[in-house]
Design an enzyme around this catalytic site. Structure first.
Site, PDB file in Angstrom:
ATOM      1  N   THR A   1      26.429  11.050   5.922  1.00  0.00           N
ATOM      2  CA  THR A   1      25.258  11.812   5.464  1.00  0.00           C
ATOM      3  C   THR A   1      23.995  11.206   6.082  1.00  0.00           C
ATOM      4  O   THR A   1      24.047  10.159   6.734  1.00  0.00           O
ATOM      5  CB  THR A   1      25.116  11.767   3.911  1.00  0.00           C
ATOM      6  OG1 THR A   1      25.020  10.404   3.505  1.00  0.00           O
ATOM      7  CG2 THR A   1      26.288  12.439   3.215  1.00  0.00           C
TER       8      THR A   1
ATOM      9  N   PHE B   1      32.048   6.397   2.382  1.00  0.00           N
ATOM     10  CA  PHE B   1      32.689   6.416   1.069  1.00  0.00           C
ATOM     11  C   PHE B   1      32.480   7.805   0.490  1.00  0.00           C
ATOM     12  O   PHE B   1      31.402   8.121  -0.008  1.00  0.00           O
ATOM     13  CB  PHE B   1      32.023   5.362   0.188  1.00  0.00           C
ATOM     14  CG  PHE B   1      32.902   4.803  -0.886  1.00  0.00           C
ATOM     15  CD1 PHE B   1      34.278   4.973  -0.858  1.00  0.00           C
ATOM     16  CD2 PHE B   1      32.359   4.082  -1.936  1.00  0.00           C
ATOM     17  CE1 PHE B   1      35.089   4.439  -1.844  1.00  0.00           C
ATOM     18  CE2 PHE B   1      33.158   3.540  -2.940  1.00  0.00           C
ATOM     19  CZ  PHE B   1      34.525   3.719  -2.887  1.00  0.00           C
TER      20      PHE B   1
ATOM     21  N   ASP C   1      35.460   1.369   0.991  1.00  0.00           N
ATOM     22  CA  ASP C   1      34.310   0.500   0.738  1.00  0.00           C
ATOM     23  C   ASP C   1      33.998  -0.379   1.959  1.00  0.00           C
ATOM     24  O   ASP C   1      34.691  -1.362   2.221  1.00  0.00           O
ATOM     25  CB  ASP C   1      34.614  -0.365  -0.485  1.00  0.00           C
ATOM     26  CG  ASP C   1      33.455  -1.283  -0.822  1.00  0.00           C
ATOM     27  OD1 ASP C   1      32.367  -1.116  -0.217  1.00  0.00           O
ATOM     28  OD2 ASP C   1      33.633  -2.166  -1.684  1.00  0.00           O
TER      29      ASP C   1
ATOM     30  N   TYR D   1       8.185   0.508  -3.164  1.00  0.00           N
ATOM     31  CA  TYR D   1       9.085   0.393  -2.014  1.00  0.00           C
ATOM     32  C   TYR D   1       8.927  -0.940  -1.277  1.00  0.00           C
ATOM     33  O   TYR D   1       9.650  -1.895  -1.558  1.00  0.00           O
ATOM     34  CB  TYR D   1       8.985   1.607  -1.049  1.00  0.00           C
ATOM     35  CG  TYR D   1      10.229   1.663  -0.189  1.00  0.00           C
ATOM     36  CD1 TYR D   1      11.314   2.447  -0.557  1.00  0.00           C
ATOM     37  CD2 TYR D   1      10.362   0.834   0.925  1.00  0.00           C
ATOM     38  CE1 TYR D   1      12.492   2.417   0.184  1.00  0.00           C
ATOM     39  CE2 TYR D   1      11.535   0.794   1.665  1.00  0.00           C
ATOM     40  CZ  TYR D   1      12.597   1.589   1.291  1.00  0.00           C
ATOM     41  OH  TYR D   1      13.756   1.542   2.007  1.00  0.00           O
TER      42      TYR D   1
ATOM     43  N   LYS E   1      14.886  -5.105   2.433  1.00  0.00           N
ATOM     44  CA  LYS E   1      14.591  -4.709   3.819  1.00  0.00           C
ATOM     45  C   LYS E   1      14.048  -5.902   4.617  1.00  0.00           C
ATOM     46  O   LYS E   1      14.375  -6.057   5.793  1.00  0.00           O
ATOM     47  CB  LYS E   1      13.616  -3.528   3.846  1.00  0.00           C
ATOM     48  CG  LYS E   1      14.220  -2.205   3.358  1.00  0.00           C
ATOM     49  CD  LYS E   1      15.454  -1.787   4.164  1.00  0.00           C
ATOM     50  CE  LYS E   1      15.996  -0.416   3.774  1.00  0.00           C
ATOM     51  NZ  LYS E   1      17.312  -0.139   4.396  1.00  0.00           N
TER      52      LYS E   1
HETATM   53  P1  NAD Z   1      22.523   8.385   2.658  1.00  0.00           P
HETATM   54  O1  NAD Z   1      22.724   8.224   1.201  1.00  0.00           O
HETATM   55  O2  NAD Z   1      22.347   9.757   3.191  1.00  0.00           O
HETATM   56  O3  NAD Z   1      23.742   7.723   3.472  1.00  0.00           O
HETATM   57  C1  NAD Z   1      24.416   6.595   3.001  1.00  0.00           C
HETATM   58  C2  NAD Z   1      25.745   6.435   3.736  1.00  0.00           C
HETATM   59  O4  NAD Z   1      26.360   5.225   3.283  1.00  0.00           O
HETATM   60  C3  NAD Z   1      26.772   7.545   3.479  1.00  0.00           C
HETATM   61  O5  NAD Z   1      27.483   7.796   4.670  1.00  0.00           O
HETATM   62  C4  NAD Z   1      27.710   6.921   2.443  1.00  0.00           C
HETATM   63  O6  NAD Z   1      29.032   7.448   2.434  1.00  0.00           O
HETATM   64  C5  NAD Z   1      27.702   5.496   2.917  1.00  0.00           C
HETATM   65  N1  NAD Z   1      28.110   4.529   1.888  1.00  0.00           N
HETATM   66  C6  NAD Z   1      27.473   4.195   0.734  1.00  0.00           C
HETATM   67  N2  NAD Z   1      28.159   3.214   0.095  1.00  0.00           N
HETATM   68  C7  NAD Z   1      29.235   2.925   0.861  1.00  0.00           C
HETATM   69  C8  NAD Z   1      30.307   2.000   0.760  1.00  0.00           C
HETATM   70  N3  NAD Z   1      30.415   1.159  -0.264  1.00  0.00           N
HETATM   71  N4  NAD Z   1      31.234   1.996   1.737  1.00  0.00           N
HETATM   72  C9  NAD Z   1      31.178   2.848   2.790  1.00  0.00           C
HETATM   73  N5  NAD Z   1      30.166   3.724   2.960  1.00  0.00           N
HETATM   74  C10 NAD Z   1      29.218   3.762   1.998  1.00  0.00           C
HETATM   75  O7  NAD Z   1      21.285   7.450   3.013  1.00  0.00           O
HETATM   76  P2  NAD Z   1      20.199   7.428   4.183  1.00  0.00           P
HETATM   77  O8  NAD Z   1      18.902   7.847   3.585  1.00  0.00           O
HETATM   78  O9  NAD Z   1      20.687   8.070   5.421  1.00  0.00           O
HETATM   79  O10 NAD Z   1      20.075   5.857   4.406  1.00  0.00           O
HETATM   80  C11 NAD Z   1      20.659   5.163   5.486  1.00  0.00           C
HETATM   81  C12 NAD Z   1      19.757   3.990   5.845  1.00  0.00           C
HETATM   82  O11 NAD Z   1      18.495   4.488   6.304  1.00  0.00           O
HETATM   83  C13 NAD Z   1      19.448   3.063   4.667  1.00  0.00           C
HETATM   84  O12 NAD Z   1      19.393   1.731   5.135  1.00  0.00           O
HETATM   85  C14 NAD Z   1      18.062   3.511   4.247  1.00  0.00           C
HETATM   86  O13 NAD Z   1      17.334   2.513   3.578  1.00  0.00           O
HETATM   87  C15 NAD Z   1      17.464   3.813   5.607  1.00  0.00           C
HETATM   88  N6  NAD Z   1      16.249   4.645   5.600  1.00  0.00           N
HETATM   89  C16 NAD Z   1      16.170   5.778   4.842  1.00  0.00           C
HETATM   90  C17 NAD Z   1      14.988   6.518   4.844  1.00  0.00           C
HETATM   91  C18 NAD Z   1      14.846   7.783   4.030  1.00  0.00           C
HETATM   92  O14 NAD Z   1      13.715   8.244   3.819  1.00  0.00           O
HETATM   93  N7  NAD Z   1      15.932   8.394   3.603  1.00  0.00           N
HETATM   94  C19 NAD Z   1      13.898   6.120   5.642  1.00  0.00           C
HETATM   95  C20 NAD Z   1      14.029   4.984   6.432  1.00  0.00           C
HETATM   96  C21 NAD Z   1      15.209   4.248   6.395  1.00  0.00           C
HETATM   97 NA    NA Z   2      23.430   7.422   6.403  1.00  0.00          NA
END
Ligand code: NAD
Ligand code: NA
Length: 398
Positions: free
Chosen positions: A51, A74, A111, A236, A245
């Site tokens: 995702t 996951f 995981d 944040y 972070k």
């Molecule tokens: P998201 O929730 O869309 O994606 C998280 C992913 O991690 C998924 O694929 C999920 O299946 C996987 N995951 C979670 N727990 C797991 C586990 N135990 N084992 C295996 N897979 C696992 O999140 P996102 O927003 O895409 O975040 C990804 C990164 O980007 C994070 O580090 C987040 O801090 C960073 N980020 C997000 C934003 C934002 O605004 N969304 C901005 C900057 C940085």
């Molecule tokens: Na992701």
């Protein structure tokens, strides 16, 4: 089964398989429309691949530079009259498109924090790819069981020193209200959040991959971070998640040392604020995002996850020249979000925003639309009154 969205707070309990496939297809079409990423990666491991930024990274690698990809995540398949999770269908759809394009794609569901999933991943790399040349680390999770000690850590989203009060929005109802978030009860909450979202697991992955000999000469690894505007600092960047972070970013020198003999390098990329399953759980941030979207769309500089990740690959990581870094050594693709004119307009709107003004001065409609897109809903191409026939879609889980 006819699948409609069912929400509880910031969570959507249902996902639409065909809608998730549409979401993935739109992202693939975008990457293709931008042309080939020259000198892009060829064998890629994405940790957190199902995702948000992770699936967008996987799509950018596969359809931008023809990469073979292994994705770790996951997610849950459908069960007893309940659809599977969005990341499950995203991956099934991605793999179908990859296979049609002649691209290798396999996935591991489990995981990622565990030693066992790391070992399974290494075995799959050895069997099918030999080595990987790019590792994307895009996990976002509220908890982690430590693989060496068995301790289960939970993260918190709290300010550190004093209570934080500001506006927040319920994006379903459009009600803007004041919220006060109390600071941490004890230092342990910081440590726990660092244990979940800091850099230790990223380091464990790279150590294990290296020890197994599955990292290619010149390997790159990238993890994702966020900074954002001053108005969200208390919750944040200066809050518990910000400490995690800091820790993630602080892992870069150790990883560079580890990768030096392979001429490898590690980076943190600071990405833009976007609607994802993870960010919708943070108080205050969705209201900021709905104002940010309005301003950036008006200026013609709006980006979603796929635009961000395509640009990270094409213009930062694989641009045929040096990777530009900020004064702290980070890649910045939040440059447009942080532009002075954008931030000035958002802070002006922040003062004005209320339940009454929200529909006109923000892009709350765009926020909501994108939230439902995460789960495969609100796509004009899909007829949601029809039975979903793709409930059995499965990724090729290794
Ligand atoms: P998201 O929730 O869309 O994606 C998280 C992913 O991690 C998924 O694929 C999920 O299946 C996987 N995951 C979670 N727990 C797991 C586990 N135990 N084992 C295996 N897979 C696992 O999140 P996102 O927003 O895409 O975040 C990804 C990164 O980007 C994070 O580090 C987040 O801090 C960073 N980020 C997000 C934003 C934002 O605004 N969304 C901005 C900057 C940085
Ligand atoms: Na992701």
């Amino acid at each position: 089964m006819i699948i409609q969205p069912r929400t509880r707070g910031f969570i959507c309990l249902t996902s639409h398989p065909e809608g998730c496939a549409q979401n993935v297809k739109n992202q693939i079409d975008y990457v293709k429309s931008k042309g080939e990423i020259k000198d892009g990666p060829k064998k890629v491991l994405v940790i957190g691949a199902s995702t948000g930024f992770g699936i967008a990274s996987r799509i950018s690698a596969a359809f931008g530079s023809g990469a073979a990809t292994i994705g770790v995540f996951f997610e849950k398949p459908a069960a007893e009259g309940k659809p599977g999770t969005a990341g499950w269908y995203n991956t099934a759809a991605f793999e179908k498109e990859a296979s049609a394009a002649g691209l290798y794609a396999k996935s591991i569901n489990g995981d990622a924090f565990s030693d066992d999933i790391k070992k399974q991943t290494i075995d799959l790399i050895k069997a099918d790819l030999g080595q990987v040349d790019l590792i994307i680390y895009s996990l976002a999770s509220p908890r982690r069981t430590h693989p060496k000690t068995g301790v289960a850590y939970s993260s918190v989203l709290k300010p550190i020193a004093v209570p934080f009060s500001d506006k927040t929005v319920d994006f379903h109802t459009g009600v803007v209200s004041d919220i006060t978030i109390n600071p941490i009860d004890n230092e342990e909450e910081i440590e726990n959040t660092i244990a979940v979202m800091g850099g230790e697991d990223w380091k464990f992955w790279i150590e294990d991959l290296k020890a197994a000999g599955v990292l290619a000469e010149g390997v790159k690894t990238v993890a994702y971070s966020y900074i954002g505007p001053e108005l969200t600092y208390p919750i944040y960047r200066n809050g518990t998640i910000g400490k995690a972070k800091d820790n993630l970013e602080g892992t870069v020198p150790a990883l560079n040392e580890l990768l030096a003999d392979l001429n490898g390098v590690s980076y943190v990329s600071v990405n833009k604020a976007l609607v994802t399953q993870s960010s919708s759980a943070i108080p205050v941030v969705p209201l900021y995002i709905s104002l940010l979207y309005k301003v950036m769309k008006e200026k013609g500089i709006h980006e979603g996850c796929i635009e961000q990740m395509q640009r990270l690959f094409a213009e930062r990581l694989f641009n045929g020249a040096d990777v530009q870094l900020d004064e702290k050594g980070r890649i910045r693709v939040d440059d447009l979000e942080m532009r002075a004119d954008v931030q000035a307009e958002v802070s002006e709107l922040w003062k004005q925003v209320s339940t009454e003004t929200l529909p006109t001065i923000s892009d709350i409609a765009g926020y909501r639309d994108e939230f439902f897109h995460l789960f495969g809903f609100n796509f004009p191409e899909i007829d949601y009154t029809k039975d979903s026939n793709e409930l059995t879609m499965i990724p090729s889980i290794a």
